[in-house]
Design a protein around this motif. Structure first.
Motif, PDB file in Angstrom:
ATOM      1  N   HIS A  22       0.683  -1.440  -0.034  1.00 41.53           N
ATOM      2  CA  HIS A  22       0.043   0.149   0.012  1.00 41.53           C
ATOM      3  C   HIS A  22       0.688   1.050  -0.002  1.00 41.53           C
ATOM      4  N   GLY A  23       2.230   0.940  -0.415  1.00 38.04           N
ATOM      5  CA  GLY A  23       2.928   2.257  -0.288  1.00 38.04           C
ATOM      6  C   GLY A  23       3.356   2.632   1.006  1.00 38.04           C
ATOM      7  N   PRO A 109      -4.355  -5.052  11.330  1.00 38.26           N
ATOM      8  CA  PRO A 109      -5.690  -4.655  10.448  1.00 38.26           C
ATOM      9  C   PRO A 109      -5.361  -5.432   9.104  1.00 38.26           C
ATOM     10  N   LEU A 110      -4.062  -5.777   8.614  1.00 32.75           N
ATOM     11  CA  LEU A 110      -4.083  -6.356   7.334  1.00 32.75           C
ATOM     12  C   LEU A 110      -2.891  -7.356   7.507  1.00 32.75           C
ATOM     13  N   GLY A 111      -2.657  -7.837   6.269  1.00 31.55           N
ATOM     14  CA  GLY A 111      -1.605  -9.095   6.276  1.00 31.55           C
ATOM     15  C   GLY A 111      -2.211 -10.369   6.600  1.00 31.55           C
ATOM     16  N   HIS A 112      -3.610 -10.298   6.100  1.00 29.52           N
ATOM     17  CA  HIS A 112      -4.463 -11.770   6.269  1.00 29.52           C
ATOM     18  C   HIS A 112      -4.400 -12.580   5.100  1.00 29.52           C
ATOM     19  N   PRO A 113      -4.677 -13.867   5.107  1.00 29.41           N
ATOM     20  CA  PRO A 113      -4.546 -14.648   3.979  1.00 29.41           C
ATOM     21  C   PRO A 113      -5.571 -14.359   2.951  1.00 29.41           C
ATOM     22  N   ALA A 114      -6.731 -13.610   3.313  1.00 29.13           N
ATOM     23  CA  ALA A 114      -7.751 -13.339   2.298  1.00 29.13           C
ATOM     24  C   ALA A 114      -8.516 -11.908   3.084  1.00 29.13           C
ATOM     25  N   PRO A 115      -9.031 -11.009   2.295  1.00 29.00           N
ATOM     26  CA  PRO A 115      -9.730  -9.955   2.827  1.00 29.00           C
ATOM     27  C   PRO A 115     -10.670 -10.230   3.754  1.00 29.00           C
ATOM     28  N   VAL A 116     -10.681  -9.502   4.774  1.00 30.10           N
ATOM     29  CA  VAL A 116     -11.818  -9.795   5.913  1.00 30.10           C
ATOM     30  C   VAL A 116     -12.728  -8.561   5.985  1.00 30.10           C
ATOM     31  N   ARG A 117     -13.939  -8.538   5.849  1.00 26.36           N
ATOM     32  CA  ARG A 117     -14.822  -7.489   6.036  1.00 26.36           C
ATOM     33  C   ARG A 117     -14.335  -6.719   7.295  1.00 26.36           C
ATOM     34  N   THR A 118     -14.170  -5.540   7.339  1.00 30.24           N
ATOM     35  CA  THR A 118     -13.649  -4.508   8.197  1.00 30.24           C
ATOM     36  C   THR A 118     -14.571  -3.358   8.352  1.00 30.24           C
ATOM     37  N   ILE A 119     -14.447  -3.073   9.928  1.00 30.68           N
ATOM     38  CA  ILE A 119     -15.234  -1.792  10.132  1.00 30.68           C
ATOM     39  C   ILE A 119     -14.316  -0.909  11.009  1.00 30.68           C
ATOM     40  N   VAL A 120     -14.126   0.189  10.776  1.00 26.85           N
ATOM     41  CA  VAL A 120     -13.136   1.235  11.240  1.00 26.85           C
ATOM     42  C   VAL A 120     -13.900   2.246  12.208  1.00 26.85           C
ATOM     43  N   ASP A 121     -13.807   1.911  13.359  1.00 29.36           N
ATOM     44  CA  ASP A 121     -14.450   2.858  14.544  1.00 29.36           C
ATOM     45  C   ASP A 121     -14.064   4.551  14.155  1.00 29.36           C
ATOM     46  N   VAL A 122     -15.015   5.171  13.897  1.00 31.50           N
ATOM     47  CA  VAL A 122     -14.773   6.552  13.655  1.00 31.50           C
ATOM     48  C   VAL A 122     -14.272   7.449  14.730  1.00 31.50           C
ATOM     49  N   GLN A 123     -14.202   6.895  15.878  1.00 32.51           N
ATOM     50  CA  GLN A 123     -13.586   7.633  17.067  1.00 32.51           C
ATOM     51  C   GLN A 123     -12.150   7.783  16.802  1.00 32.51           C
ATOM     52  N   LEU A 124     -11.575   6.728  16.058  1.00 37.52           N
ATOM     53  CA  LEU A 124     -10.054   6.937  15.903  1.00 37.52           C
ATOM     54  C   LEU A 124      -9.791   7.965  14.976  1.00 37.52           C
ATOM     55  N   ALA A 125     -10.690   8.548  14.228  1.00 39.99           N
ATOM     56  CA  ALA A 125     -10.471   9.786  13.453  1.00 39.99           C
ATOM     57  C   ALA A 125     -10.060  11.032  14.314  1.00 39.99           C
ATOM     58  N   THR A 143      -0.215   4.799  12.290  1.00 34.60           N
ATOM     59  CA  THR A 143      -0.795   5.073  11.157  1.00 34.60           C
ATOM     60  C   THR A 143      -1.885   6.100  11.523  1.00 34.60           C
ATOM     61  N   SER A 144      -2.956   6.341  10.486  1.00 37.69           N
ATOM     62  CA  SER A 144      -3.933   7.239  10.736  1.00 37.69           C
ATOM     63  C   SER A 144      -5.262   6.570  10.386  1.00 37.69           C
ATOM     64  N   PHE A 145      -6.456   7.210  10.928  1.00 37.88           N
ATOM     65  CA  PHE A 145      -7.721   6.807  10.598  1.00 37.88           C
ATOM     66  C   PHE A 145      -7.937   6.614   9.061  1.00 37.88           C
ATOM     67  N   ASP A 146      -7.513   7.523   8.239  1.00 37.64           N
ATOM     68  CA  ASP A 146      -7.800   7.628   6.979  1.00 37.64           C
ATOM     69  C   ASP A 146      -6.976   6.595   6.230  1.00 37.64           C
ATOM     70  N   GLU A 147      -5.767   6.193   6.711  1.00 32.76           N
ATOM     71  CA  GLU A 147      -4.795   5.205   6.188  1.00 32.76           C
ATOM     72  C   GLU A 147      -5.573   3.749   6.532  1.00 32.76           C
ATOM     73  N   LEU A 148      -6.047   3.548   7.661  1.00 31.25           N
ATOM     74  CA  LEU A 148      -6.582   2.595   8.248  1.00 31.25           C
ATOM     75  C   LEU A 148      -7.936   1.858   7.287  1.00 31.25           C
ATOM     76  N   VAL A 149      -8.587   2.959   6.961  1.00 34.12           N
ATOM     77  CA  VAL A 149      -9.662   2.791   6.194  1.00 34.12           C
ATOM     78  C   VAL A 149      -9.180   2.471   4.687  1.00 34.12           C
ATOM     79  N   ARG A 150      -8.347   3.339   4.376  1.00 35.35           N
ATOM     80  CA  ARG A 150      -7.668   2.833   2.902  1.00 35.35           C
ATOM     81  C   ARG A 150      -7.215   1.343   2.715  1.00 35.35           C
ATOM     82  N   ILE A 151      -6.235   0.956   3.853  1.00 40.72           N
ATOM     83  CA  ILE A 151      -5.439  -0.217   3.516  1.00 40.72           C
ATOM     84  C   ILE A 151      -6.341  -1.353   3.877  1.00 40.72           C
TER      85      ILE A 151
END
Length: 166
Positions: A22-23, A109-125, A143-151
């Protein structure tokens, strides 16, 4: 707790590789002891507990779901299940390992064998920097909230009713 030099671990290496995909090349922080609670992680880093992004694996209608929640509060599984249109339950340690390739306490939050449906708590923003596990109970990365959502391809959401948020 003191920080250690960076040893190698297969799950952490997968997280590092996924971040690079993800750069991103954040420093993976290794602690000399496991940081098994948000409070311990916050103390070790010298940050607010709300800046810790807990990676919690649940099931929703028997499918794994990852909820990245601020360490300053708990997920209201009944309420969140209603919002998502399903029934949320605790995932077994076997389900966590199968879905993420990681063990409870170090789920990233990532590095899993396959994508996992993910919910990111808006309070982290609320925080410019948040800290997430990096695949092992002794590791975190900034990281940041926006990066967590993106990655993660995650969906930003409250994880408890608004009136419950302090």
């Amino acid at each position: 707790m003191s920080r250690m030099p960076s040893p190698s671990h297969p799950a952490v290496d997968r997280v590092t590789g996924a971040l690079a995909g993800h750069g991103l090349t954040p420093e993976i922080v290794w602690f000399d002891d496991a940081v098994t609670t948000a409070q311990l992680a916050a103390e070790a880093l010298g940050v607010e507990v709300g800046q810790i992004a807990n990676s919690l694996v649940f099931t929703i209608d028997d499918e794994p779901i990852l909820v990245l929640t601020s360490g300053s509060h708990r997920v209201d599984t009944d309420w969140l299940g209603e919002q998502l249109g399903g029934v949320i339950g605790r995932a077994s340690k076997e389900t966590v390992k199968q879905a993420t390739g990681q063990v409870i306490g170090g789920v990233a939050p990532l590095g899993h064998p396959a994508p996992v449906r993910t919910i990111v708590d808006v309070q982290l923003a609320e925080f410019p920097v948040v800290w997430a596990a990096a695949g092992h109970a002794r590791t975190v990365f900034p990281t940041s909230f926006d990066e967590l959502v993106r990655i993660t391809g995650g969906t930003p959401s409250a994880v408890e009713p608004r009136s419950a948020v302090a």
